[in-house]
Design a protein around this motif. Structure first.
Motif, PDB file in Angstrom:
ATOM      1  N   LYS A  11     -22.807  41.188 -32.915  1.00  0.00           N
ATOM      2  CA  LYS A  11     -21.643  40.324 -33.126  1.00  0.00           C
ATOM      3  C   LYS A  11     -20.639  41.007 -34.037  1.00  0.00           C
ATOM      4  O   LYS A  11     -19.429  40.932 -33.828  1.00  0.00           O
ATOM      5  CB  LYS A  11     -22.089  38.984 -33.718  1.00  0.00           C
ATOM      6  CG  LYS A  11     -20.949  38.066 -34.121  1.00  0.00           C
ATOM      7  CD  LYS A  11     -20.131  37.600 -32.925  1.00  0.00           C
ATOM      8  CE  LYS A  11     -19.047  36.626 -33.359  1.00  0.00           C
ATOM      9  NZ  LYS A  11     -18.203  36.198 -32.212  1.00  0.00           N
ATOM     10  N   PHE A  12     -21.166  41.691 -35.052  1.00  0.00           N
ATOM     11  CA  PHE A  12     -20.296  42.339 -36.024  1.00  0.00           C
ATOM     12  C   PHE A  12     -20.470  43.855 -36.065  1.00  0.00           C
ATOM     13  O   PHE A  12     -19.599  44.555 -36.546  1.00  0.00           O
ATOM     14  CB  PHE A  12     -20.554  41.755 -37.421  1.00  0.00           C
ATOM     15  CG  PHE A  12     -20.281  40.291 -37.505  1.00  0.00           C
ATOM     16  CD1 PHE A  12     -19.002  39.798 -37.394  1.00  0.00           C
ATOM     17  CD2 PHE A  12     -21.327  39.396 -37.677  1.00  0.00           C
ATOM     18  CE1 PHE A  12     -18.759  38.431 -37.471  1.00  0.00           C
ATOM     19  CE2 PHE A  12     -21.089  38.029 -37.756  1.00  0.00           C
ATOM     20  CZ  PHE A  12     -19.800  37.542 -37.655  1.00  0.00           C
ATOM     21  N   GLY A  13     -21.588  44.333 -35.620  1.00  0.00           N
ATOM     22  CA  GLY A  13     -21.848  45.768 -35.665  1.00  0.00           C
ATOM     23  C   GLY A  13     -23.002  46.105 -34.747  1.00  0.00           C
ATOM     24  O   GLY A  13     -22.934  45.926 -33.536  1.00  0.00           O
ATOM     25  N   THR A  14     -24.095  46.546 -35.344  1.00  0.00           N
ATOM     26  CA  THR A  14     -25.290  46.879 -34.578  1.00  0.00           C
ATOM     27  C   THR A  14     -26.264  45.715 -34.606  1.00  0.00           C
ATOM     28  O   THR A  14     -26.396  45.031 -35.626  1.00  0.00           O
ATOM     29  CB  THR A  14     -25.971  48.133 -35.162  1.00  0.00           C
ATOM     30  OG1 THR A  14     -25.050  49.216 -35.096  1.00  0.00           O
ATOM     31  CG2 THR A  14     -27.208  48.490 -34.370  1.00  0.00           C
ATOM     32  N   ALA A  15     -26.948  45.499 -33.497  1.00  0.00           N
ATOM     33  CA  ALA A  15     -27.946  44.437 -33.413  1.00  0.00           C
ATOM     34  C   ALA A  15     -29.260  45.023 -32.887  1.00  0.00           C
ATOM     35  O   ALA A  15     -29.297  46.134 -32.346  1.00  0.00           O
ATOM     36  CB  ALA A  15     -27.466  43.319 -32.495  1.00  0.00           C
ATOM     37  N   ALA A  16     -30.330  44.272 -33.051  1.00  0.00           N
ATOM     38  CA  ALA A  16     -31.644  44.672 -32.549  1.00  0.00           C
ATOM     39  C   ALA A  16     -31.924  43.909 -31.263  1.00  0.00           C
ATOM     40  O   ALA A  16     -31.894  42.672 -31.244  1.00  0.00           O
ATOM     41  CB  ALA A  16     -32.717  44.383 -33.584  1.00  0.00           C
ATOM     42  N   GLU A  17     -32.206  44.663 -30.207  1.00  0.00           N
ATOM     43  CA  GLU A  17     -32.452  44.045 -28.904  1.00  0.00           C
ATOM     44  C   GLU A  17     -33.946  43.890 -28.662  1.00  0.00           C
ATOM     45  O   GLU A  17     -34.733  44.792 -28.953  1.00  0.00           O
ATOM     46  CB  GLU A  17     -31.846  44.895 -27.780  1.00  0.00           C
ATOM     47  CG  GLU A  17     -31.991  44.255 -26.412  1.00  0.00           C
ATOM     48  CD  GLU A  17     -31.304  45.055 -25.316  1.00  0.00           C
ATOM     49  OE1 GLU A  17     -31.239  44.539 -24.172  1.00  0.00           O
ATOM     50  OE2 GLU A  17     -30.844  46.181 -25.595  1.00  0.00           O
TER      51      GLU A  17
END
Length: 934
Positions: free
Chosen positions: A164-170
């Motif tokens: 949403k704002f940068g990096t996320a964990a999938e």
């Protein structure tokens, strides 16, 4: 022959050898071990697919459709489930669905099997065509599976995606991964806010965004979807019945970021979705303080073991020890918590900015590092490779009854993958494929060798769950390459003694057994005989084959109804829309072929022709398709049945074996005697054999079965060998052979091989003529139910009626017994005929016409050569009619022989009181007057 080796001796030898690698690798990474040779006990050996090239004809046409499918299909779709299971990026690929998908039958518990089939198809396609595209696809799959196994050997690592704002964990669906938080995360707080950004990718109910609890009694959770498909928060100290909850009003959108927050303070709980309060409970007396310290603090996993793992991505998860205000919640919609007035959560704060490793830092200042884990832990052995966790294999070891929603034939799936890897290695010489295959067997041995024999016998005897397909054959094939003692020991661990012993004693116990669960077992047992010399394996396999053919065989060569066998000799009583599972024909062909390597009984190749030219060809639809192979599951033999070429939900076992069948049509056209002294021509099929050892080629030119014969031309140098030509058992109208235009002396006998020995030279031409006759085959349990054959070709009536059609065939039968004169050929359509207005066509044609594979024989009056005697055709109690008994003596040398047979049969029936003398005289008189075709 090698002396028999006991299971105990094999296990002891394996234990000694376990520490010593059997294959050494050169600096190039290529295995030094020699390619496997055909077993020394085989008296006949096959040629490789690369040695036999298909010529133009029905086989090449069917194969072309499958080759086009193979060329165009994206193998990354098949690899999706493997990569997901290992927590790797699926590269945007969409799993094919059906049995290969998590939403398929039995929750996708068979996924991975189709990938093995596909590797085998690609390997066979490359061997048969030499096209680089198939090698490239194989190498893509082998490389991916190597990466999958390596990932499974280690703890899971973070998979990044845009947040949403940068990096996320999938969290890829099918990865069974979740985030494990330290038990202090809730801090025993009496007021709390839990906030998360999530992007769900699937609409499964009860997937948890978070779940903190000890068990299914004390917990608090937030699920993305409850039973009504909307978010739900709940807290309880007394299980589901005591839950205090908050329910959303609308489903979260898939593949979009949504913000959820829950606040509890002063007896009021509020659920926010994307900044809007969607639920409020003013009677929420429970808080985290009431739960105490909890053992399981998870993101993405439920304390209820049957709930699915959350599929999707996490960005920012924060926990505050107070209830944020609505305004503070609103601010979190447009900025990170750190940049909002609320600040980072003081109890826990995870930004999920990590790009490597398997842990997530806590920015709350409390140092509560979170860890990425698998729900099932880790493989028990570094050789493990599958598209799902090891849990099915573990469950099977204690299971006593079938339940494919929990355990669906895990060793069957392992076989398909193993077979595919072995075929990939054979086709491409890629040692990574061999290493993967060897590792799989090392892993299986590490599991199974620890189990008591009684446990193994119970496992393998369980319907479906204990099914292991052709894994024994594949393991023995691997053993011929690796030489590892534990691999041969592993193969013997699949002995199903009750089955082996019964069949070795020629005791038929097949009634009620699942057909395709057992057919491939025996091909493996023949290979175990090859490796160990234990006679019971070969004897059992031979006797088993005889229990199926003809006692449980339909005219097309198929067997089983609704996947199971019924009582011996019950054919009419088992005809259904689920008759003749296509996998069964595939595996019966493999068994017939393997038995022929030991025993050159023509019955095996007679069956091979029957099943190949009818059921196997007919199971492939005659049209292209990029998405599906278009192969039947059940062939269906009921009146008016329309074949389904897109069965069930797709990616079924029969579509897998169908892909294989369509890329190896040439595998049994020719065999060679082990000492090179003879060449067997088993099938009449347009093809070109390159016999390297003899320095010759054999080109077979024919449009068989449209053509009633074939021409073989020798090319290359000169070589001495016997040419053994199969004389089909149905070839009762003659079998003639010429060499360079001169007739070969001898009397070919139907159901045998006819030998021509000479020193063959370039240009020698052999012409084989094998006239067809029209005949019927009767159901063993109901002689009036019959199926029609013209030579090797099964003919089916095309009619939408759902009752058996009734036909008579004796009225114009020839003296030879040939029923052809009773039918009318269809102009311009070879092998098509009409009878009483119904068109009959080859079963092999892959159309969607309603068909009648069986019909009801009806001969109400005694007619010879179109002349009606006016006498009703009497019948015995068993259904045998007067005409049946007369024509059973065909062929007749002339009309006089026929009349003599009519007279003697009539006299017997008159004496038995089955026919009046007056009617008998009319029958004899009609026979004398009739004009019959030869």
């Amino acid at each position: 022959m090698a002396p028999p080796l006991s299971r105990r001796h094999l296990l002891q030898a394996a234990a000694l050898a376990a520490a010593t690698p059997a294959i050494s690798f050169a600096a190039t990474g290529r295995a030094v071990a020699a390619a496997p040779e055909a077993p020394s006990v085989w008296t006949v050996k096959p040629f490789g697919l690369e040695d036999v090239r298909l010529g133009q004809g029905v086989f090449a046409d069917k194969r072309q459709l499958m080759l086009d499918h193979a060329r165009g299909y994206d193998v990354n779709r098949l690899l999706q489930v493997f990569r997901a299971n290992a927590g790797l990026s699926t590269r945007g690929a969409v799993a094919p669905g059906g049995w290969e998908g998590l939403d398929g039958e039995a929750n996708g518990n068979l996924r991975g099997h189709y990938t093995g089939h596909f590797m085998t198809m690609l390997s066979q396609a490359y061997a048969g065509t030499g096209e680089q595209v198939f090698v490239d696809k194989i190498r893509t799959m082998v490389e991916a599976l190597t990466e999958v196994r390596e990932a499974l050997r280690h703890d899971p690592a973070v998979l990044n995606t845009a947040g949403k704002f940068g990096t996320a964990a999938e969290n890829v669906r099918g990865s069974y991964q979740y985030v494990d938080l330290p038990d202090q995360v809730l801090g025993g707080s009496s007021a709390i806010t839990l906030s998360a950004w999530v992007k769900p990718t699937h609409d499964a109910n009860w997937t948890r965004i978070f779940d903190f609890g000890n068990n299914t009694t004390r917990y608090l959770y937030l699920t993305a979807r409850n039973a009504n498909g909307v978010p739900r928060f709940a807290i309880t100290t007394s299980g589901p019945g005591g839950e205090q909850g908050l329910n959303g009003t609308a489903a979260l959108p898939l593949n979009q970021w949504s913000h959820l927050a829950v606040t509890i303070a002063g007896g009021t709980g509020t659920l926010y979705v994307n900044g809007t309060a969607v639920a409020r409970n003013t009677s929420m007396s429970l808080t985290p303080a009431a739960l105490g310290t909890l053992a399981n603090n998870w993101l993405g996993r439920s304390n209820f073991s049957t709930d699915p793992v959350f599929p999707g991505a996490f960005d920012e998860f924060n926990v505050w020890s107070r209830a944020l205000t609505a305004a503070e919640i609103t601010q979190l919609q447009t900025s990170r918590a750190a940049d909002a007035s609320a600040g980072r959560g003081d109890l826990a704060s995870y930004a999920f900015d990590e790009t490597t490793g398997g842990t997530f830092a806590d920015a709350s200042g409390r140092g509560l590092t979170a860890t990425l884990r698998r729900t099932w832990g880790a493989p028990s052995h570094p050789g493990f490779l599958a598209a799902y966790p090891e849990t099915q294999f573990i469950d099977l070891e204690s299971r006593t009854s079938p339940d494919y929603t929990k355990v669906w034939a895990p060793y069957y799936t392992a076989h398909k993958i193993l077979r595919g890897l072995l075929d990939a290695h054979a086709a491409t010489d890629d040692d990574r494929a061999l290493d993967l295959a060897s590792g799989m067997c090392d892993w299986m041995y590490s599991r199974l060798s620890k189990l008591p024999d009684a446990t193994l016998q119970r496992m393998w005897g369980i319907f479906s769950s204990g099914e292991f397909g052709g894994i024994v054959e594949a393991i023995v094939d691997l053993h011929t390459i690796t030489g590892k003692a534990e691999h041969l020991a592993l193969a013997k661990l699949f002995d199903l003694d009750k089955l082996i012993d019964a069949c070795a004693a020629d005791t038929d116990i097949l009634d009620g057994l699942h057909a395709n669960q057992h057919i491939p077992i025996f091909t493996g047992y023949v290979r175990l005989y090859d490796a160990t010399g234990e006679e019971r394996y070969l004897t059992a396999a031979k006797n088993f084959w005889d229990m199926v053919v003809p006692h449980r065989m339909y005219g097309i060569g198929g067997t089983s109804t609704a996947e199971f066998w019924k009582a011996r000799d019950v054919i009419a009583g088992t005809i259904s829309a689920t008759s003749a599972e296509t996998c069964c024909a595939y595996n019966m062909l493999k068994l017939s072929r393997t038995l022929f390597f030991h025993d050159q009984s023509p019955k095996y190749m007679d069956y091979y022709e029957r099943a190949l030219y009818n059921q196997v060809l007919g199971s492939k639809q005659d049209k292209p398709d990029a998405e599906k192979p278009l192969v039947t599951y059940f062939i269906g033999l009921t009146p008016g049945h329309v074949r389904d070429y897109t069965p069930k939900q797709g990616t079924t076992c029969c579509e897998g074996t169908g892909m294989e069948s369509a890329t190896k049509y040439q595998d049994s056209v020719y065999f060679k005697k082990a000492d090179g002294s003879a060449l067997y021509v088993n099938l009449f099929s347009p093809s070109k054999l390159a016999w390297a050892e003899k320095g010759v080629t054999v080109t077979q030119t024919t449009s068989y079965p449209k053509e009633q014969g074939t021409t073989l031309t020798i090319g290359g140098g000169s070589a001495a060998f016997e040419l053994r030509l199969r004389v089909p058992s149905w070839a009762t109208a003659g079998f003639r052979v010429t060499v360079n235009g001169r007739a070969v002396q001898g009397t070919p006998k139907p159901g045998s091989y006819f030998g021509v020995s000479r020193t063959w030279r370039n240009g020698d031409t052999v012409r084989v003529t094998v006239p067809f006759r029209m005949r019927v085959e009767k159901a063993l349990d109901d002689p009036s139910l019959q199926t029609l054959f013209y030579g090797p070709v099964n003919l089916v009536g095309r009619d939408s009626a759902t009752d058996y059609l009734k036909f008579g065939l004796y009225r114009n039968a020839g003296l030879s017994g040939d029923l052809l004169p009773s039918l009318t050929p269809v102009s311009g359509k070879p092998l098509h005929f009409t009878l009483d207005g119904t068109e009959f066509a080859p079963f092999s044609e892959g159309t969607e016409d309603p068909t009648h594979a069986y019909f009801r024989r009806s001969e109400p009056r005694v007619v010879f050569g179109g002349t009606d005697s006016g006498v009703a055709n009497p019948a015995k109690a068993d259904g045998t009619t007067l005409l049946d008994e007369i024509w059973a003596a065909a062929p007749f040398s002339g009309k006089g022989a026929l009349v003599s047979r009519v007279r003697s049969t009539v006299d017997a029936w008159v004496s038995a009181g089955l026919l009046s003398r007056a009617d008998g005289d009319k029958v004899v008189s009609t026979a004398r007057k009739a004009s019959l075709a030869s």
